[in-house]
Design a protein around this motif. Structure first.
Motif, PDB file in Angstrom:
ATOM      1  N   UNK A 160       9.369   1.349   1.363  1.00 33.06           N
ATOM      2  CA  UNK A 160       8.002   0.733   1.756  1.00 33.06           C
ATOM      3  C   UNK A 160       7.816   1.209   3.170  1.00 33.06           C
ATOM      4  N   UNK A 161       6.345   1.148   3.437  1.00 33.64           N
ATOM      5  CA  UNK A 161       5.885   1.855   4.686  1.00 33.64           C
ATOM      6  C   UNK A 161       4.584   1.222   4.965  1.00 33.64           C
ATOM      7  N   UNK A 162       4.156   1.384   6.231  1.00 35.07           N
ATOM      8  CA  UNK A 162       2.807   0.980   6.815  1.00 35.07           C
ATOM      9  C   UNK A 162       1.659   2.019   6.642  1.00 35.07           C
ATOM     10  N   UNK A 163       0.607   1.724   6.303  1.00 38.60           N
ATOM     11  CA  UNK A 163      -0.480   2.551   6.031  1.00 38.60           C
ATOM     12  C   UNK A 163      -1.786   1.524   6.228  1.00 38.60           C
ATOM     13  N   UNK A 164      -2.902   2.331   6.907  1.00 36.32           N
ATOM     14  CA  UNK A 164      -4.183   1.787   6.848  1.00 36.32           C
ATOM     15  C   UNK A 164      -4.908   1.708   5.495  1.00 36.32           C
ATOM     16  N   UNK A 165      -4.504   2.525   4.512  1.00 30.99           N
ATOM     17  CA  UNK A 165      -5.048   2.549   3.145  1.00 30.99           C
ATOM     18  C   UNK A 165      -4.042   1.690   2.326  1.00 30.99           C
ATOM     19  N   UNK A 166      -4.625   1.187   1.259  1.00 34.10           N
ATOM     20  CA  UNK A 166      -3.733   0.217   0.633  1.00 34.10           C
ATOM     21  C   UNK A 166      -3.514   1.075  -1.052  1.00 34.10           C
TER      22      UNK A 166
END
Length: 751
Positions: free
Chosen positions: A538-544
């Motif tokens: 899992x990671x972080x992203x401004x897009x969903x």
């Protein structure tokens, strides 16, 4: 008959005389004797029931408490030389409690007027109610050094182990703390750095042998480059912070929110409360509140605290210490939702229907006061029928409604079908000397799942709220497994006698069917572990891009801003969206959102690697005294160079080198994940039960080398001794036929 004092008179007396609070003291003060004491006892009981007093043994005190981490001011020493302190934050109506300061040998000298950050322990002594240990002195931030001590004629020197640190530190004769030559030590800067000569330091802790368990986590911190020393401006900013007042916040102090955490928790991010929904249109539904520490109030965009928190990305947890994202003044004090202490929070009120679906939510910025800080174990024990003194009064109004709401959420979870992995979590227990005393597997209770489910609901609500309001945020993204990893999982499943359907769009429910089929069998742990390994990270992203594992379209981290920078970004986005203050998401935050997402995804992986390395080293140190012993385990991995085995007792992973498998060549089939002996035809594959002997344990690297003794309770054949592996680079024709036969058998089993 003697006149019994009024309740106000009693409270005023206790406030003016905080050290004379027993029933005898109160009776003596008001001249109450004989049978009149019965009436006094009745009044005290009424005050206790009304919440004005709290009985502790035979004394009555104001029920408000001090945080476990508090800013204290040292008072004038007593004639006996004892040091007492007063808290600089006290919300109680009566006099502040007395605090006895207990210095350690390595603590700097403190005098009247010094302000310190102290860790408090509540006690029941006649002359003081708390005891304090020094965390650090306010206004000072000595630089920390980890290195090897080299003894000299006058004191000695410290050679740092940090990568890139080329300057040594001089230790004066009186500051060695008894350290011996060659010991690993932790020291701190003493005095200002000078341009001339070596900087000076004083040793504060001796860690002994650099390869000893007590040094393991510190070495991992430095090897992985995890920042563990806060800059001066960050500490100064934290020290200036003041508790948040009510202001424009919603007053939630009368709501009976509770925190539930591990028993050794130092930071408490989240509090919960649930009650049946009284709306007749939502019969069987519940209202669930989740309140989260308002870190954004203290860590504002562009501040020194913000820059350091972003740099760290997250807190890192080891068996013996925590490297926090925020200084102790915030993480252990102002931002932590301690019992009985007013604390700023961001809260969400969620309405659940009778099927557990969230049908509405509302966010607010509030001020709360936890009515109890509980441990998972005591809450579960209370629900299992054995409440203690702390949980018994909370059962009907707080604990039982929480579990009733959780029962409802289980229906929605079953319909959603998130990935249902069941992997035991290891707990390494250390003694005072830093050595591993035992390796246990953590119990997983219903109360763990309860908190987990409520946090997921709150995280979903945050993502949906910001999406609805069209505000930028960081999503927590978990993409579906790659085709290659799914094929590997199918091979493991087939080798264990199970199947995973192919040729369809993969959903978590398909993986859950595989996990359910393996449940209760000897392959359960293997299938769970293999399924976990098939997942993408899992990671972080401004897009969903959604969250595959949780089977959710929209998900963001909101519930742990003390230890994750991503949650702080989501809090700021909510503040900006609702116009709750000037500390919301800044234009610069928005501009670099993508860079922040990449950076904190990397810091998360860095922490995971450091934690994993530390666990491996602790386990190797623990097992180093048992070299030569036999252990049972299961094959967890196959490689060209050997076989990986997970030991049953500790969960540690060790390697059986291929040279130890026998005097024959082993053919490696990467697709089938097997090794097959050229002479014996022995097939070694994932999931097989094995008995091994521990040949070597290296604490410095965390490596375990094993000898394979038996597979599936059968003694290992040694193969031909003719020429060994070297003469058998190609399989002889006889072995080729046997290999083909084995592959056909495996293929039939898969079908």
């Amino acid at each position: 008959m003697t006149r019994i004092p009024s309740k106000d008179e009693i409270l005023a007396w206790i406030s003016d005389n905080p050290t004379q609070t027993s029933k005898r003291d109160i009776a003596k003060a008001f001249g109450i004797k004989g049978s009149d004491r019965i009436d006094l006892k009745r009044v005290l009981k009424e005050l206790e029931a009304e919440g004005h007093l709290e009985k502790r043994r035979k004394t009555y005190r104001d029920p408000d408490k001090l945080p476990p981490v508090s800013v204290l001011q040292i008072l004038e020493p007593t004639p006996d030389g004892d040091l007492y302190a007063k808290p600089l934050e006290w919300h109680g109506e009566g006099a502040a409690p007395r605090i006895l300061f207990l210095p350690r040998a390595s603590d700097p000298a403190l005098g009247e007027g010094d302000r310190i950050l102290g860790r408090l322990t509540e006690v029941n002594e006649d002359d003081h109610q708390y005891e304090a240990r020094l965390i650090r002195r306010i206004g000072t931030n000595p630089h920390r050094i980890l290195g090897i001590f080299r003894k000299g004629a006058e004191g000695g020197r410290i050679k740092p182990i940090d990568k890139g640190a080329d300057k040594e530190w001089q230790v004066p004769d009186g500051a060695t703390h008894g350290a011996k030559d060659g010991e690993l030590v932790e020291a701190e800067q003493s005095g200002p750095r000078s341009r001339m000569g070596l900087p000076r330091a004083r040793i504060v802790e001796r860690l002994g042998d650099p390869s000893a368990p007590k040094a393991v986590s510190l070495i991992a911190i430095h090897q992985h480059g995890i920042p563990d020393d806060f800059p001066d401006d960050v500490i100064a900013e934290a020290d200036k912070a003041k508790p948040a007042g009510l202001g424009n916040r919603e007053d939630l102090r009368d709501m009976p929110l509770i925190t539930i955490d591990p028993p050794d928790a130092r930071d408490r991010d989240d509090a919960v409360y649930a009650q049946p929904d009284d709306d007749p249109k939502n019969d069987g539904g519940f209202i669930v509140w989740v309140a989260i520490a308002d870190v954004a109030h203290y860590v504002t965009p562009g501040s020194a605290l913000d820059r350091e928190a972003r740099k760290r990305g997250n807190s890192t947890y080891f068996p013996d210490r925590v490297v926090p994202m925020l200084p102790d003044r915030l993480s252990g004090d102002l931002c932590s939702l301690h019992e009985g202490v007013p604390r700023a929070c961001m809260a969400v009120r969620m309405t659940l229907d009778s099927a557990g679906n969230k049908i509405a939510h509302r966010f607010t910025r509030g001020l709360m006061r936890s009515v109890a800080g509980l441990a998972y174990e005591e809450v579960q024990a209370a629900m299992d029928g054995t409440p203690n003194e702390k949980t018994a009064p909370l059962m009907d109004d707080i604990i039982k409604p929480l579990f009733a709401a959780y029962e409802v959420t289980k229906k929605a979870r079953a319909a959603r079908q998130p990935l249902d992995l069941d992997l035991p979590e290891r707990r390494i227990e250390l003694g005072e000397d830093g050595k591993v005393t035992s390796v246990q597997f953590r119990d997983r209770y219903d109360v763990h799942r309860l908190i987990e489910e409520f946090m997921i609901l709150a995280n979903v609500a945050a993502a949906e709220e910001l999406t609805r309001m069209r505000r930028p945020l960081l999503f927590r993204v978990h993409e579906e497994p790659s085709p290659e990893k799914l094929d590997s999982l199918r091979d493991v499943a087939a080798a264990s006698g199970f199947s995973l359907a192919k040729g369809q769009v993969l959903h978590t429910q398909h993986l859950n069917r595989l996990l359910d089929a393996a449940m209760g069998t000897e392959f359960s742990e293997l299938i769970n572990l293999s399924t976990l390994r098939s997942m993408t990270q899992a990671y972080y992203n401004p897009e969903n891009f959604g969250h595959f594992g949780l089977a959710l379209r929209s998900y963001a981290h909101f519930t742990s801003p003390i230890r994750r920078y991503s949650d702080l970004i989501v809090h700021r986005a909510l503040i900006l969206a609702h116009g709750w203050g000037k500390d919301g998401l800044s234009p610069e935050d928005i501009e670099r959102l993508e860079d922040t997402a990449t950076h904190i995804s990397d810091t998360e992986r860095r922490s995971m690697a450091a934690e994993r390395d530390t666990t491996d080293r602790y386990l190797a140190a623990y097992l180093s005294e048992r070299v030569g012993n036999e252990f049972t385990g299961r094959i967890s991995g196959i490689a060209r160079f050997g076989v990986f085995v997970k030991l049953d007792e500790t969960g540690a992973d060790g390697l059986v080198p291929i040279r130890e498998l026998g005097n024959e060549y082993f053919h490696h089939d990467r697709d089938a994940q097997t090794l097959m002996g050229a002479d014996s035809g022995l097939v070694i594959g994932i999931g097989q039960r094995v008995t091994v002997r521990l040949a070597e344990a290296v604490p410095v690297t965390g490596g375990l080398m094993l000898e394979l003794l038996s597979i599936d309770d059968k003694t290992l054949p040694r193969g031909s001794s003719r020429g060994g592996r070297k003469s058998a680079r190609r399989l002889p024709s006889k072995a080729k036929k046997k290999a083909a036969k084995v592959k056909r058998k495996v293929a039939r089993k898969r079908r």
